[in-house]
Design a protein around this motif. Structure first.
Motif, PDB file in Angstrom:
ATOM      1  N   HIS A 146      12.446   0.931  -2.858  1.00  0.00           N
ATOM      2  CA  HIS A 146      13.231   0.186  -3.828  1.00  0.00           C
ATOM      3  C   HIS A 146      13.503   0.946  -5.120  1.00  0.00           C
ATOM      4  O   HIS A 146      14.015   0.387  -6.082  1.00  0.00           O
TER       5      HIS A 146
ATOM      6  N   ILE B 220       1.189  -4.389  -6.983  1.00  0.00           N
ATOM      7  CA  ILE B 220       1.622  -5.495  -6.126  1.00  0.00           C
ATOM      8  C   ILE B 220       3.069  -5.353  -5.660  1.00  0.00           C
ATOM      9  O   ILE B 220       3.355  -5.545  -4.460  1.00  0.00           O
ATOM     10  N   PRO B 221       4.048  -5.022  -6.526  1.00  0.00           N
ATOM     11  CA  PRO B 221       5.415  -4.844  -6.019  1.00  0.00           C
ATOM     12  C   PRO B 221       5.517  -3.735  -4.972  1.00  0.00           C
ATOM     13  O   PRO B 221       6.285  -3.849  -4.012  1.00  0.00           O
ATOM     14  N   THR B 222       4.730  -2.673  -5.151  1.00  0.00           N
ATOM     15  CA  THR B 222       4.743  -1.584  -4.172  1.00  0.00           C
ATOM     16  C   THR B 222       4.085  -2.018  -2.873  1.00  0.00           C
ATOM     17  O   THR B 222       4.553  -1.673  -1.779  1.00  0.00           O
ATOM     18  N   ALA B 223       3.003  -2.783  -2.961  1.00  0.00           N
ATOM     19  CA  ALA B 223       2.357  -3.306  -1.757  1.00  0.00           C
ATOM     20  C   ALA B 223       3.323  -4.173  -0.955  1.00  0.00           C
ATOM     21  O   ALA B 223       3.296  -4.183   0.281  1.00  0.00           O
ATOM     22  N   LYS B 224       4.203  -4.879  -1.653  1.00  0.00           N
ATOM     23  CA  LYS B 224       5.211  -5.688  -0.958  1.00  0.00           C
ATOM     24  C   LYS B 224       6.141  -4.803  -0.132  1.00  0.00           C
ATOM     25  O   LYS B 224       6.536  -5.165   0.982  1.00  0.00           O
ATOM     26  N   VAL B 225       6.477  -3.615  -0.659  1.00  0.00           N
ATOM     27  CA  VAL B 225       7.312  -2.672   0.088  1.00  0.00           C
ATOM     28  C   VAL B 225       6.584  -2.207   1.345  1.00  0.00           C
ATOM     29  O   VAL B 225       7.176  -2.110   2.430  1.00  0.00           O
TER      30      VAL B 225
ATOM     31  N   ARG C 267       4.354  -3.864   3.005  1.00  0.00           N
ATOM     32  CA  ARG C 267       4.365  -4.991   3.942  1.00  0.00           C
ATOM     33  C   ARG C 267       5.722  -5.104   4.644  1.00  0.00           C
ATOM     34  O   ARG C 267       5.806  -5.359   5.846  1.00  0.00           O
ATOM     35  N   GLU C 268       6.798  -4.901   3.876  1.00  0.00           N
ATOM     36  CA  GLU C 268       8.137  -4.968   4.460  1.00  0.00           C
ATOM     37  C   GLU C 268       8.363  -3.847   5.470  1.00  0.00           C
ATOM     38  O   GLU C 268       8.992  -4.062   6.514  1.00  0.00           O
TER      39      GLU C 268
ATOM     40  N   GLU D  66       2.636  -4.985  12.880  1.00  0.00           N
ATOM     41  CA  GLU D  66       1.651  -5.788  12.154  1.00  0.00           C
ATOM     42  C   GLU D  66       0.294  -5.806  12.841  1.00  0.00           C
ATOM     43  O   GLU D  66      -0.742  -5.868  12.167  1.00  0.00           O
TER      44      GLU D  66
ATOM     45  N   GLU E 294      -4.485  -5.031  -0.992  1.00  0.00           N
ATOM     46  CA  GLU E 294      -3.941  -4.902  -2.341  1.00  0.00           C
ATOM     47  C   GLU E 294      -5.116  -4.704  -3.295  1.00  0.00           C
ATOM     48  O   GLU E 294      -5.656  -5.656  -3.866  1.00  0.00           O
TER      49      GLU E 294
END
Length: 218
Positions: free
Chosen positions: A34, A92-97, A99-100, A108, A115
């Motif tokens: 992102h 946290i925003p990077t961890a979301k990436v 996960r995506e 999965e 995190e």
């Protein structure tokens, strides 16, 4: 005698923002990035060079991606035959990436994302990790950590080396401000000797260490 030409700066080539898997069953698959400046994605050619160094250390291994960023290293390991990957990412925003990207590759069932701070996780949880399978550990934090948090980085890598089961491999990516002599073990002097195998991909410096009985840190 003419001096050898310096290795091309492949770690800073271009303005690459599109990420993809470079080898294995997911070769060519795109990963999300992102553009967050907190994350420093490793260039494709450096990642490919690393996996060329650890070709025999991937299949069936438990990969640990300690400063996961986009998750590209841990996902590349899965693509090339690792059995499972644990990702550690505090932001946290990077961890979301991460996960995506795990969902994008539909892996999965082969992944666990924590995190958490890698420094805290290594102290608290790494000693309890199963040792029935060798590990393939990636330590690729922001380069500034090797300067601003040098002793913490040395302690983290040392702990990984101590707790890893035999036949594990540890991959450290820094820049040239970090002295690998601060770590346990010797520096490999030739292709036949044991110790840290240090390769320059300027500005990146990559060190690979394999845990053999005679090379286990004291």
């Amino acid at each position: 005698m003419s001096r050898p030409k310096p290795q091309r700066d492949i770690a800073s080539e271009g303005t690459e923002t599109e990420l993809r898997i470079v080898g294995g069953r997911f070769r060519g698959r795109k990963l999300l990035y992102h553009g967050d400046p907190v994350t420093r994605p490793m260039k494709h050619r450096v990642r490919e060079a690393i996996f060329n160094l650890v070709t025999s250390d991937v299949a069936g291994r438990h990969a640990l991606d300690l400063f996961a960023g986009t998750g590209a290293l841990g996902l590349e390991a899965l693509s090339r035959g690792a059995a499972f990957t644990t990702f550690i990412e505090r932001h946290i925003p990077t961890a979301k990436v991460v996960r995506e990207n795990i969902a994008r590759l539909e892996v999965e069932d082969q992944c666990e994302l924590k995190e958490a701070s890698a420094f805290v996780w290594v102290k608290r949880d790494l000693p309890k990790l199963a040792k029935d399978t060798p590990w393939l550990v990636f330590v690729s934090p922001p380069y500034a950590f090797f300067v601003d948090r040098e002793q913490e980085m040395v302690d983290l890598i040392t702990s990984v080396m101590e707790h890893a089961p035999l036949e594990s491999a540890v991959v450290v990516e820094s820049d040239d401000r970090f002295d690998f002599n601060l770590l346990p073990g010797t520096i490999k002097q030739d292709r036949y000797s044991e110790g840290w195998d240090i390769r320059p991909y300027l500005p990146a410096m990559v060190g690979v260490w394999r845990k053999r009985e005679e090379e286990a840190p004291a």
